[in-house]
Design a protein around this motif. Structure first.
Motif, short mmCIF file in Angstrom:
data_model
loop_
_atom_site.label_atom_id
_atom_site.label_comp_id
_atom_site.label_asym_id
_atom_site.label_seq_id
_atom_site.Cartn_x
_atom_site.Cartn_y
_atom_site.Cartn_z
N HIS A 174 0.86 -1.18 0.00
CA HIS A 174 0.00 0.00 0.00
C HIS A 174 0.90 1.23 0.00
CE1 HIS A 174 0.89 -0.57 4.25
NE2 HIS A 174 0.32 0.58 4.57
N THR A 175 0.31 2.41 0.01
CA THR A 175 1.09 3.62 -0.27
C THR A 175 1.18 4.57 0.91
OG1 THR A 175 -0.92 4.52 -1.33
CG2 THR A 175 0.75 3.55 -2.75
N HIS A 176 1.17 4.07 2.13
CA HIS A 176 1.53 4.91 3.26
C HIS A 176 3.03 5.20 3.18
CE1 HIS A 176 -2.17 4.00 5.99
NE2 HIS A 176 -2.34 5.07 5.24
N ARG A 177 3.43 6.35 3.75
CA ARG A 177 4.78 6.85 3.51
C ARG A 177 5.89 6.03 4.16
NH1 ARG A 177 3.66 13.06 4.07
NH2 ARG A 177 4.38 12.65 6.19
N ASP A 178 5.54 5.10 5.03
CA ASP A 178 6.58 4.24 5.58
C ASP A 178 6.76 2.97 4.74
OD1 ASP A 178 3.98 3.57 6.57
OD2 ASP A 178 4.86 2.28 8.10
N HIS A 179 6.04 2.87 3.60
CA HIS A 179 6.10 1.65 2.79
C HIS A 179 6.61 1.86 1.37
CE1 HIS A 179 3.96 -1.31 5.40
NE2 HIS A 179 3.67 -0.18 6.02
N SER A 180 6.17 2.91 0.68
CA SER A 180 6.39 2.98 -0.76
C SER A 180 7.36 4.05 -1.28
CB SER A 180 5.04 3.17 -1.48
OG SER A 180 4.40 4.37 -1.06
N PRO A 181 7.74 5.09 -0.54
CA PRO A 181 8.56 6.14 -1.15
C PRO A 181 9.90 5.69 -1.72
CG PRO A 181 7.54 6.98 0.84
CD PRO A 181 7.28 5.50 0.81
N ALA A 182 10.48 4.62 -1.17
CA ALA A 182 11.77 4.15 -1.70
C ALA A 182 11.63 3.44 -3.03
CB ALA A 182 12.46 3.24 -0.69
N ALA A 183 10.39 3.17 -3.47
CA ALA A 183 10.19 2.43 -4.71
C ALA A 183 10.80 3.17 -5.90
CB ALA A 183 8.70 2.18 -4.94
N GLN A 184 10.56 4.47 -6.00
CA GLN A 184 11.05 5.21 -7.16
C GLN A 184 12.58 5.26 -7.23
OE1 GLN A 184 9.29 9.09 -7.77
NE2 GLN A 184 10.93 9.74 -9.13
N PRO A 185 13.28 5.68 -6.16
CA PRO A 185 14.74 5.69 -6.27
C PRO A 185 15.34 4.30 -6.41
CG PRO A 185 14.04 6.31 -4.05
CD PRO A 185 12.83 6.31 -4.90
N LEU A 186 14.73 3.29 -5.79
CA LEU A 186 15.26 1.94 -5.95
C LEU A 186 15.04 1.45 -7.38
CD1 LEU A 186 16.63 -0.40 -4.43
CD2 LEU A 186 14.34 -1.31 -3.96
N GLY A 187 13.89 1.81 -7.95
CA GLY A 187 13.64 1.46 -9.34
C GLY A 187 14.63 2.11 -10.28
N GLU A 188 14.95 3.37 -10.02
CA GLU A 188 15.93 4.07 -10.86
C GLU A 188 17.32 3.45 -10.73
OE1 GLU A 188 15.59 8.03 -9.43
OE2 GLU A 188 13.72 8.46 -10.53
N ALA A 189 17.64 2.95 -9.55
CA ALA A 189 18.96 2.38 -9.32
C ALA A 189 19.09 0.98 -9.91
CB ALA A 189 19.25 2.33 -7.82
N THR A 190 17.99 0.23 -9.96
CA THR A 190 18.06 -1.17 -10.39
C THR A 190 17.46 -1.42 -11.76
OG1 THR A 190 15.92 -1.68 -9.36
CG2 THR A 190 17.91 -1.94 -7.99
#
Length: 292
Positions: free
Chosen positions: A80-96
């Motif tokens: 789900h998209t509460h701020r303790d769960h999803s914000p790292a998705a974008q930078p991790l996606g860019e890195a990997t």
């Protein structure tokens, strides 16, 4: 004598192997609502899925990158998209180079009591999984299990190879989940809990708290707890007449950390809305509720 357990004093940033297919990295965001912090899971061996990448804190992103150790990331999934769960998705996606897959985007103004649970407006999935849809990697499968209630977009992810279920915040290993209207819905939550009770998963991996190795018993207990809380509310309103939520919380949640009173009030409100929908209680318009 052993020192008292301190949720803030737990090892963060370290890959812990939980099973042949599951590893865990704890984010450094402990709080009265996140317990020891958000747990990000790595599923797979040669290629990976990352579940709930967590907050976009540099130390946690570095820890995830270290845990991935150059392996291919097939997908980054969010329950789900509460701020303790999803914000790292974008930078991790860019890195990997991995796509962001999982729950639908959801952004609401949250008038609840916990700032860490505000919705992540930056979440932009490349693909939204419908209930029952699957992702596969070498030696693993992840299946979306829709579990609205804590939030309307909440998904769990089943790992059939190990009869495991990643439960996000729907079922936690240390506490019941906060149900905070308007998006949090007690009726949907109880329906989702029954769905899990009817499954045959052998272990739960929650986003907060330790793995649960007798999950159906825990789910039945949590459902019983909610029914007991509903009974408390009915008895309180029957005995005291029209009342406000703070008065109910003061009586029904004696002994809990005062910092959790606001969240408790949200769950009471969720119960009251459920009772209203069932024709058993209703609001008066001045902040008070009464039995019908």
């Amino acid at each position: 004598m052993d020192a008292p357990f301190d949720p803030a004093d737990q090892p963060t940033g370290i890959l812990m192997t939980l099973s042949p297919l599951v590893g865990r990295v704890l984010a450094p965001n402990p709080s009265p609502f996140t317990y020891t912090g958000t747990q990000s899971y790595l599923v797979g061996t040669d290629d990976l899925a990352v579940i709930d990448p967590g907050p976009a804190e540099p130390a946690h992103l570095d820890a995830l990158t270290s845990a991935i150790a150059g392996r291919k990331v097939v997908a980054i999934l969010c329950t789900h998209t509460h701020r303790d769960h999803s914000p790292a998705a974008q930078p991790l996606g860019e890195a990997t180079g991995a796509p962001i897959i999982g729950c639908a985007p959801l952004t609401l103004d949250d008038d609840g009591p916990r700032a860490d649970a505000a919705f992540d407006a930056s979440y932009r999935p490349d693909r939204v999984l419908a209930d029952g849809e699957r992702l596969t990697g070498e030696g693993w499968t992840l299946e979306a299990v829709a579990t609205p209630g804590h939030t309307s977009n909440h998904l769990c992810f089943a790992l059939p190879e190990e009869k495991a279920l990643f439960t996000g915040d729907h079922v936690m290993g240390w506490s019941t989940s906060v149900i905070s209207p308007p998006d949090g819905d007690m009726t949907a939550y109880m329906r989702s809990m029954q769905r899990l009770a009817d499954r045959d998963d052998a272990i739960y991996y929650p986003a907060h708290g330790e793995p649960v190795d007798n999950p159906q018993r825990l789910v039945r207990g949590m459902m019983g707890h909610r029914k007991q809380r509903e009974g408390q509310i009915i008895r309180y309103l029957t005995r005291n007449g029209a009342s406000g939520i703070p008065d109910m919380v003061s009586e029904m949640y004696r002994g809990i950390d005062p910092r959790l009173h606001g969240a408790a009030g949200r769950s009471v409100l969720a119960h009251l809305i459920d009772l209203d929908q069932r024709g058993m209680a209703g609001p008066l318009g001045d902040g008070r509720w009464q039995m019908r």
